[in-house]
Design a protein around this motif. Structure first.
Motif: not given
Length: 368
Positions: A278-286
């Motif tokens: 989830i956080i990788i596809i969404g964007g790490v740190g966002s």
């Protein structure tokens, strides 16, 4: 000794295009549109999509914890589902066994999960990268064993019933009919999950702009340098794990209450992998990327199920021969999505949305 350190997070806050005055109208409009869509989705969708929306909101809460731990503090965890389970079973014990209301068991689930997360602190302070990921994986395996043998709490392999969510004497999963209008249980629970998600997202957003948030970013960029300039590295890593576990506990409490049951098998490695996806596809740190990634990953199985009726070779049952099952294909799709994000757009869905907003902003200025 005092020193001024400008971290990458600070630069993002200052130079993010969404925060610049010329882009403020597009950013504000995007937020308003997102809120309107979120509120309207359960009103104009089928029960299946309403359930997907609920699970997306709950997954987003857990993903926000990884956003703090991995995106802000740079710590990797493969055992996040263990903290989700702690929150779920805490809610069951307080809600179903002790009969306490949601105002007690929901925050308690977050606090107990945070306390358990602090048990990882001795390892978190000494390890990083792959070694830390392996340790958190070991924590998950230990937790899975505990859930299997602690039958008094978890019900063992048979699982056990969870507590209902009652607000002012009304079970939130019961339909409400007021004249020609009706709110289903899924719709009501979705709005509850969104309310918790909004508070959690606001807290995570404010945390990233505080002194601890800048400490997290300094540790993420280079923990040795952060320690030299006075950042308490061990304490900040401990805080990151505690905050992440608290978010996971809140998600676990909402998850079991929505499912109305819990089984130990659901808190497995696959859940942790999905949260990382989830956080990788969404964007790490966002922050907004974590929410968008939760919607993307949670909706994929339903989209594949819909395609199974029109695309040959997709089977809705794992045992059917001559076809790819929905679960396998869904896992392959978001695996491919992770690869595509890492290769073509490391900032994920958040980066894509930022490019779109920038293009809209430039077009708006040129038309003016």
């Amino acid at each position: 000794m005092t020193s001024t350190v400008k971290t990458r997070a600070d630069a993002d806050v200052v130079s993010s295009p969404a925060d610049r005055p010329e882009h403020s109208w597009t950013s504000r409009g995007a937020r308003i549109a997102t809120v309107v869509v979120l509120l309207a989705v359960p009103l104009f969708s089928t029960p299946q999509w309403q359930a997907i929306a609920v699970f997306s909101a709950i997954s987003a809460i857990a993903a926000l914890g990884l956003h703090v731990l991995t995106g802000l503090a740079g710590q990797v965890s493969l055992g996040h589902s263990a903290f989700v389970a702690v929150g779920g079973y805490t809610a069951i014990w307080l809600g179903a066994d002790q009969g306490l209301p949601i105002w007690v068991w929901l925050p308690a689930a977050g606090l107990v999960s945070a306390a358990v997360g602090l048990l990882v602190v001795p390892f978190a302070a000494r390890l990083r990268g792959l070694y830390l990921a392996v340790v958190t994986l070991a924590v998950l395996f230990v937790a899975e064993y505990v859930w299997d043998v602690w039958e008094g709490l978890t019900g063992g392999t048979k699982g056990r019933a969870a507590q209902p969510v009652e607000l002012f004497g009304h079970d939130l999963l019961d339909d409400v009919i007021a004249g020609p209008f009706m709110l289903t249980g899924d719709q009501q629970f979705f709005y509850l999950a969104c309310a918790v998600l909004a508070v959690a997202a606001l807290a995570a957003r404010n945390l990233s702009r505080t002194r601890p948030g800048r400490g997290f970013a300094a540790i993420r960029d280079r923990d040795l340098t952060a320690g030299v300039v006075g950042v308490p590295v061990a304490r900040m890593k401990s805080a990151a794990f505690g905050v992440a576990a608290a978010y996971a506990g809140l998600a676990g409490a909402l998850m079991v209450s929505y499912q109305t049951y819990a089984v130990p098998d659901q808190w497995d490695l696959m859940m942790s992998v999905e949260l990382l996806a989830i956080i990788i596809i969404g964007g790490v740190g966002s922050l907004r990327g974590a929410i968008a990634g939760a919607v993307f990953v949670t909706a994929i199985p339903q989209v594949v199920t819909l395609l199974a009726g029109v695309v040959p070779g997709i089977s809705t049952t794992p045992s059917a021969g001559g076809g790819v099952s929905v679960d396998v294909l869904a896992n392959c799709l978001y695996g491919l999505a992770i690869v595509a994000v890492l290769v073509f757009e490391p900032r994920g869905l958040a980066g894509i949305s930022e490019r779109v907003l920038n293009a809209v902003g430039r077009k708006g200025r040129s038309d003016a």
